[in-house]
Enzyme design. Structure first.
Site, short mmCIF file in Angstrom:
data_model
loop_
_atom_site.label_atom_id
_atom_site.label_comp_id
_atom_site.label_asym_id
_atom_site.label_seq_id
_atom_site.Cartn_x
_atom_site.Cartn_y
_atom_site.Cartn_z
N SER A 164 0.83 -1.21 0.00
CA SER A 164 0.00 0.00 0.00
C SER A 164 0.86 1.26 0.00
O SER A 164 0.59 2.20 -0.75
CB SER A 164 -0.93 0.01 1.22
OG SER A 164 -1.85 -1.05 1.16
N HIS A 182 -2.87 6.49 3.67
CA HIS A 182 -3.09 5.05 3.76
C HIS A 182 -4.38 4.74 4.52
O HIS A 182 -5.14 3.84 4.15
CB HIS A 182 -1.90 4.40 4.48
CG HIS A 182 -2.06 2.94 4.74
ND1 HIS A 182 -2.44 2.44 5.98
CD2 HIS A 182 -1.91 1.86 3.94
CE1 HIS A 182 -2.50 1.13 5.92
NE2 HIS A 182 -2.18 0.74 4.70
N ARG A 242 0.81 7.96 6.03
CA ARG A 242 -0.05 7.09 6.84
C ARG A 242 -1.47 7.60 6.86
O ARG A 242 -2.42 6.81 6.88
CB ARG A 242 0.51 6.94 8.27
CG ARG A 242 -0.31 5.98 9.12
CD ARG A 242 0.49 5.37 10.23
NE ARG A 242 1.54 4.48 9.76
CZ ARG A 242 1.36 3.21 9.43
NH1 ARG A 242 0.15 2.66 9.48
NH2 ARG A 242 2.39 2.48 9.05
#
Length: 207
Positions: free
Chosen positions: A14, A40, A37
């Protein structure tokens, strides 16, 4: 047929995809892991532009966590999402006072939100705290007032409430403050984003 990927490789893949899709976009190295993050967690690349960092906010957050600071959230969801294993190893814990019966009673009596009372309760904690706000703009308003009154000095404010009423305005209060901050400018955010930012900082200590 879907490609079979080992669980441990899903996150790695990812982040590789996120890096590729960001293309030539240059991110501040100090803030890069936090931004990625959050993307994500949300699958929303707008955060590459929306997240605003005060100078060395991430470094200051890391330093505070290394010294054993606590984290205060405004939702049980954010509390659940923060990695308490790493935080505990550093000597910290997560607090959320929103569901406390006495907080609810005081908020009702005063005619204010539980979020405001929760931040006042957090100001009484003995340890320095990072505040991770993903839902309640009034929590940010309360934090701003407490700082103005000299009753609170946050180690870091993660200001990412989501919504339409007073959300933008409350974030702007934090952006204009002297407190170290990471703010999702605009209407976007949420508890998962608040937790993701905290974890992104915690994971840099673990590495």
């Amino acid at each position: 047929m879907l490609e079979q990927i080992k669980p441990m490789d899903i996150e790695k893949r990812s982040f590789e995809i996120i890096t590729r899709l960001l293309g030539d976009r240059e991110l501040d190295p100090e803030n890069e892991l936090v931004i990625k993050r959050v993307i994500h967690t949300s699958a929303d690349f707008d955060y590459a532009d929306n997240l605003v960092f005060s100078p060395h906010a991430v470094s200051r957050g890391i330093a505070a966590l290394r010294e054993g600071c606590d984290i205060v959230t405004d939702t049980q969801m954010a509390k659940a999402g923060i990695n308490k294993t790493i935080l505990g190893q550093l000597g910290g814990e997560v607090h959320c006072f929103m569901a406390d019966a006495d907080v609810a009673a005081e908020a009702k009596e005063r005619g204010v939100t539980r979020a405001m009372v929760s931040m006042e309760r957090a100001a009484g904690l003995e340890k320095p705290c990072i505040f991770a706000i993903g839902n309640a703009p009034t929590a940010l308003v309360s934090l701003h007032r407490l700082m103005e009154e000299g009753k609170l000095r946050p180690a870091l404010i993660v200001a990412v409430p989501v919504g339409f009423v007073n959300v933008v305005e409350s974030k702007e209060l934090i952006l204009a403050s002297e407190a170290p901050h990471i703010v999702a400018r605009g209407r976007k955010g949420g508890s998962s984003v608040a937790a993701a930012i905290c974890n992104a900082i915690l994971y840099q200590i673990r590495r």
